[in-house]
Design a protein around this motif. Sequence first.
Motif, PDB file in Angstrom:
ATOM      1  N   PRO A  25       0.824  -1.213   0.000  1.00 35.68           N
ATOM      2  CA  PRO A  25       0.000   0.000   0.000  1.00 35.68           C
ATOM      3  C   PRO A  25       0.862   1.269   0.000  1.00 35.68           C
ATOM      4  CG  PRO A  25      -0.091  -1.081   2.130  1.00 35.68           C
ATOM      5  CD  PRO A  25       0.686  -1.969   1.225  1.00 35.68           C
ATOM      6  N   ARG A  26       0.337   2.285  -0.651  1.00 37.63           N
ATOM      7  CA  ARG A  26       1.010   3.590  -0.636  1.00 37.63           C
ATOM      8  C   ARG A  26       0.864   4.184   0.760  1.00 37.63           C
ATOM      9  NH1 ARG A  26      -2.179   4.443  -5.630  1.00 37.63           N
ATOM     10  NH2 ARG A  26      -3.579   5.398  -4.159  1.00 37.63           N
ATOM     11  N   GLU A  27       1.598   5.248   1.014  1.00 38.92           N
ATOM     12  CA  GLU A  27       1.609   5.878   2.337  1.00 38.92           C
ATOM     13  C   GLU A  27       0.205   6.289   2.784  1.00 38.92           C
ATOM     14  OE1 GLU A  27       3.017   7.032   5.918  1.00 38.92           O
ATOM     15  OE2 GLU A  27       4.169   6.011   4.368  1.00 38.92           O
ATOM     16  N   THR A  28      -0.587   6.888   1.885  1.00 37.30           N
ATOM     17  CA  THR A  28      -1.937   7.332   2.276  1.00 37.30           C
ATOM     18  C   THR A  28      -2.839   6.140   2.571  1.00 37.30           C
ATOM     19  OG1 THR A  28      -2.576   7.456  -0.049  1.00 37.30           O
ATOM     20  CG2 THR A  28      -1.822   9.497   0.991  1.00 37.30           C
ATOM     21  N   GLU A  29      -2.704   5.097   1.776  1.00 36.14           N
ATOM     22  CA  GLU A  29      -3.501   3.896   2.032  1.00 36.14           C
ATOM     23  C   GLU A  29      -3.114   3.267   3.364  1.00 36.14           C
ATOM     24  OE1 GLU A  29      -2.457   1.717  -1.461  1.00 36.14           O
ATOM     25  OE2 GLU A  29      -4.304   2.267  -2.493  1.00 36.14           O
ATOM     26  N   ALA A  30      -1.797   3.251   3.635  1.00 33.18           N
ATOM     27  CA  ALA A  30      -1.329   2.661   4.895  1.00 33.18           C
ATOM     28  C   ALA A  30      -1.901   3.440   6.080  1.00 33.18           C
ATOM     29  CB  ALA A  30       0.197   2.653   4.933  1.00 33.18           C
ATOM     30  N   ARG A  31      -1.931   4.783   5.990  1.00 30.75           N
ATOM     31  CA  ARG A  31      -2.495   5.583   7.077  1.00 30.75           C
ATOM     32  C   ARG A  31      -3.976   5.290   7.252  1.00 30.75           C
ATOM     33  NH1 ARG A  31      -1.157  10.905   5.125  1.00 30.75           N
ATOM     34  NH2 ARG A  31       0.763  10.233   4.194  1.00 30.75           N
ATOM     35  N   GLU A  32      -4.707   5.161   6.131  1.00 30.06           N
ATOM     36  CA  GLU A  32      -6.137   4.864   6.204  1.00 30.06           C
ATOM     37  C   GLU A  32      -6.381   3.503   6.853  1.00 30.06           C
ATOM     38  OE1 GLU A  32      -7.507   5.167   2.203  1.00 30.06           O
ATOM     39  OE2 GLU A  32      -7.318   7.333   2.142  1.00 30.06           O
TER      40      GLU A  32
END
Length: 168
Positions: free
Chosen positions: A127-134
Amino acid sequence: GPAEARELAELAARERELAAGAEALAERLERLRGRSPFVEPGVPGRARAAGAALGEAGDELGRGDPFGAVPPETRALEELAEVGRALETAREQLGQGAEGGGFSVSRRPGGRQPGGQEVDRGPVEIPRETEARELRAFREEVLRAMRSGRYPKDSEGEVERYYERLIR
């Protein structure tokens, strides 16, 4: 006669002791279930049902009705047999995990694990950084919900440890 009544009273007391033993077994199974994912959720309930049936059989014997004790004793035996089968299955599953070097997935030629299960060799999407945060926020939300008591009670410890590991 009086001798038979005394024997039935002794049998009734023994049935009640067995009922208490079945309840103690259910409590041990609850603790075991908290430590092992291989023990099915309904196993402790089956042990409790066996205990209740043994209590009924004891009551029937206490009233002087040995034939009335047979159906609950049969139910108790059936429940305990199911507990035994479930524990045997759990033992076999645990043994399969130990034979395979623990619970990790080992890749073998032909794409099969020792138990005959297919190993997924497809690409793994990171996952990309934003997906990982979500995803992390979602997991934290689920953990908060668990701590507030909105979850199935029979799986609380197992699920909480899982999400705590995911958040770290």
